[in-house]
Design a protein around this motif. Structure first.
Motif, PDB file in Angstrom:
ATOM      1  N   ALA A   1       0.828  -1.215   0.000  1.00  0.00           N
ATOM      2  CA  ALA A   1       0.000   0.000   0.000  1.00  0.00           C
ATOM      3  C   ALA A   1       0.854   1.253   0.000  1.00  0.00           C
ATOM      4  O   ALA A   1       0.450   2.301  -0.535  1.00  0.00           O
ATOM      5  CB  ALA A   1      -0.931  -0.011   1.203  1.00  0.00           C
ATOM      6  N   ALA A   2       2.059   1.164   0.579  1.00  0.00           N
ATOM      7  CA  ALA A   2       2.968   2.313   0.615  1.00  0.00           C
ATOM      8  C   ALA A   2       3.798   2.427  -0.662  1.00  0.00           C
ATOM      9  O   ALA A   2       4.595   3.365  -0.791  1.00  0.00           O
ATOM     10  CB  ALA A   2       3.893   2.200   1.824  1.00  0.00           C
ATOM     11  N   GLY A   3       3.632   1.485  -1.595  1.00  0.00           N
ATOM     12  CA  GLY A   3       4.378   1.518  -2.842  1.00  0.00           C
ATOM     13  C   GLY A   3       5.845   1.149  -2.679  1.00  0.00           C
ATOM     14  O   GLY A   3       6.686   1.555  -3.493  1.00  0.00           O
ATOM     15  N   LEU A   4       6.147   0.340  -1.661  1.00  0.00           N
ATOM     16  CA  LEU A   4       7.549   0.012  -1.366  1.00  0.00           C
ATOM     17  C   LEU A   4       7.837  -1.489  -1.488  1.00  0.00           C
ATOM     18  O   LEU A   4       8.858  -1.966  -1.006  1.00  0.00           O
ATOM     19  CB  LEU A   4       7.907   0.493   0.043  1.00  0.00           C
ATOM     20  N   ALA A   5       6.944  -2.213  -2.180  1.00  0.00           N
ATOM     21  CA  ALA A   5       7.130  -3.662  -2.286  1.00  0.00           C
ATOM     22  C   ALA A   5       8.403  -4.034  -3.022  1.00  0.00           C
ATOM     23  O   ALA A   5       8.958  -5.115  -2.803  1.00  0.00           O
ATOM     24  CB  ALA A   5       5.916  -4.286  -2.970  1.00  0.00           C
ATOM     25  N   ASP A   6       8.890  -3.140  -3.875  1.00  0.00           N
ATOM     26  CA  ASP A   6      10.119  -3.444  -4.611  1.00  0.00           C
ATOM     27  C   ASP A   6      11.366  -3.274  -3.750  1.00  0.00           C
ATOM     28  O   ASP A   6      12.458  -3.705  -4.140  1.00  0.00           O
ATOM     29  CB  ASP A   6      10.232  -2.548  -5.841  1.00  0.00           C
ATOM     30  N   ARG A   7      11.206  -2.695  -2.572  1.00  0.00           N
ATOM     31  CA  ARG A   7      12.353  -2.461  -1.691  1.00  0.00           C
ATOM     32  C   ARG A   7      12.362  -3.348  -0.455  1.00  0.00           C
ATOM     33  O   ARG A   7      13.349  -3.369   0.284  1.00  0.00           O
ATOM     34  CB  ARG A   7      12.384  -0.995  -1.235  1.00  0.00           C
ATOM     35  N   VAL A   8      11.260  -4.053  -0.188  1.00  0.00           N
ATOM     36  CA  VAL A   8      11.147  -4.847   1.041  1.00  0.00           C
ATOM     37  C   VAL A   8      10.723  -6.274   0.694  1.00  0.00           C
ATOM     38  O   VAL A   8       9.714  -6.485   0.016  1.00  0.00           O
ATOM     39  CB  VAL A   8      10.128  -4.239   2.027  1.00  0.00           C
ATOM     40  N   ASP A   9      11.493  -7.219   1.186  1.00  0.00           N
ATOM     41  CA  ASP A   9      11.189  -8.636   1.014  1.00  0.00           C
ATOM     42  C   ASP A   9      10.858  -9.224   2.375  1.00  0.00           C
ATOM     43  O   ASP A   9      11.728  -9.334   3.250  1.00  0.00           O
ATOM     44  CB  ASP A   9      12.403  -9.356   0.405  1.00  0.00           C
ATOM     45  N   VAL A  10       9.571  -9.564   2.593  1.00  0.00           N
ATOM     46  CA  VAL A  10       9.120 -10.153   3.858  1.00  0.00           C
ATOM     47  C   VAL A  10       9.163 -11.669   3.705  1.00  0.00           C
ATOM     48  O   VAL A  10       8.501 -12.236   2.838  1.00  0.00           O
ATOM     49  CB  VAL A  10       7.694  -9.700   4.210  1.00  0.00           C
TER      50      VAL A  10
END
Length: 421
Positions: A247-256
């Motif tokens: 939702a914050a548009g940061l999925a490309d920077r964070v791998d959970v």
């Protein structure tokens, strides 16, 4: 609401209404001989009177100022303590056998005088009231997943009832006391930013986070331009963290990742772990610090936030099944500063900075507790019964008391490369 009483009051409980399937040791009174019960009655009445905590049944308080404890069922209260000590004390609260006009205040007084309440000759009888930790709670890979599931996978909605909008479940850092719930999100960001600064996180940093929570630290690090790998064993937390990150548009920077810390791969410029060590268990502290060291790239920095207790208290607690280990954090143990130093040094790390701020955790817990009790109808609507609600009020107040009495502390540490002993 079910259980009776205003929204903020602890729900009334009758022993016959406690779900015996869910709370077997609360729903029934333990077997305890008259001698054990008599000793417990003597010790408890002595301690409560000495601290002016006693209030008559019915709630008519004596004139002495300060918090009061009202015992509704003295026989059951003393019987539980006589059989199970402090676990029985907490279970008696869950069963509605005693109440307080200021639960955190009562527990703070008891925690602050814990070493004075039992006469020295009787301390040798401690073994009558304590039991060993269950082998099933060991933090093997399978055991750790189950222990995490039992707490963190209760319900994301439950945690959202009392946490601030950042969904941060660790101590905040406040700018002033007393604080209000409305300022808690800023205080949590202040804590996170201090950890990110301590670890030197900025644009391009390869960051490993051990213990995702609901993703706020990962979000804040990614907003700085870091590339974040964050690991957790909680499926519920991982799912919501991914939603928030997307939702914050940061999925490309964070791998959970749903991954045990012992199975981490790769090396990172910075490693951050916030109040994760308490869930590891003393048996696995060497593996935890080895994992931290193995994940660190040359010149990297580790920022660790940890709850601590005194070393002797830790040694006593390590082998003892407690109310918290039974009902809240199975398999957990709060380390001492000495234990952290010993195991981090053995793993090839050195402590470059160490800052404590326990009073901030007491304030954080107060705000959580007040929010939880104010939102009891929401907790009830989620399906959590009165015994659970009393359990969690007791847990939050018990933890707050630990920090207010200075029995516990919380610290932020910077660990860097060092030499083995």
């Amino acid at each position: 609401m079910p259980g009776g009483g205003p929204a903020g009051a602890a729900p009334a409980v009758r022993l016959g209404d406690v779900d015996a399937g869910r709370w077997p040791d609360v729903a029934r009174l333990p077997s305890a001989g008259p001698a054990r019960t008599s000793i417990a009655r003597y010790l408890v009445e002595r301690a409560l009177n000495r601290l002016s905590l006693t209030a008559p049944t019915g709630g008519a308080h004596v004139n002495a100022p300060g918090p009061k404890l009202t015992i509704h069922d003295p026989d059951a209260f003393h019987r539980r303590i006589g059989r199970h000590g402090l676990i029985g004390f907490g279970e008696s609260y869950m069963a509605g056998e005693w109440d307080s006009d200021d639960l955190a205040g009562v527990l703070t007084l008891l925690a602050g005088h814990v070493d004075e309440l039992v006469p020295a000759p009787l301390r040798r009888l401690r073994g009558l009231w304590v039991s060993a930790r269950p082998a099933a709670d060991r933090n093997t890979r399978g055991g750790a997943r189950e222990n995490v599931h039992r707490h963190y996978d209760l319900s994301n909605d439950l945690f959202s009832v009392f946490l601030d909008p950042t969904l941060t479940y660790s101590s905040a850092v406040f700018s002033a006391f007393p604080s209000r719930f409305e300022s808690l999100a800023d205080a949590q960001h202040r804590k996170i930013d201090r950890l990110l600064d301590l670890a030197g996180v900025g644009g391009g940093t390869r960051l490993l986070e051990i213990g995702t929570g609901w993703g706020e630290l990962a979000l804040r690090a990614a907003a700085r331009g870091a590339r974040v790998t964050t690991v957790t064993l909680s499926a519920e937390q991982a799912a919501l963290a991914r939603e928030r990150i997307a939702a914050a548009g940061l999925a490309d920077r964070v791998d959970v990742q749903l991954r045990d810390y012992r199975d981490i791969e790769g090396r990172y410029d910075a490693v951050i772990s916030v109040e994760m060590i308490e869930a590891v268990g003393a048996e696995y502290w060497p593996a935890y610090f080895t994992a931290l060291r193995s994940a660190l790239a040359p010149g990297g920095r580790i920022a660790l936030q940890a709850i601590t207790m005194g070393h002797q208290q830790m040694l006593h607690t390590a082998s003892t099944h407690t109310f918290i280990s039974k009902y809240v954090f199975p398999g957990g143990l709060i380390p001492s500063r000495e234990a952290i130093a010993e195991h981090s040094t053995a793993a090839g790390l050195r402590t470059a900075a160490d800052h404590g701020y326990g009073e901030h955790y007491a304030e954080t817990l107060r705000l959580w507790r007040e929010r939880f009790t104010a939102n009891r109808p929401a907790v009830t609507s989620l399906g959590f019964d009165p015994a659970f609600q009393r359990l969690w009020e007791f847990y939050l107040a018990y933890s707050e008391a630990g920090f207010r009495s200075r029995y516990l502390d919380v610290r932020q540490l910077l660990l860097t490369e060092g030499n083995h002993r």
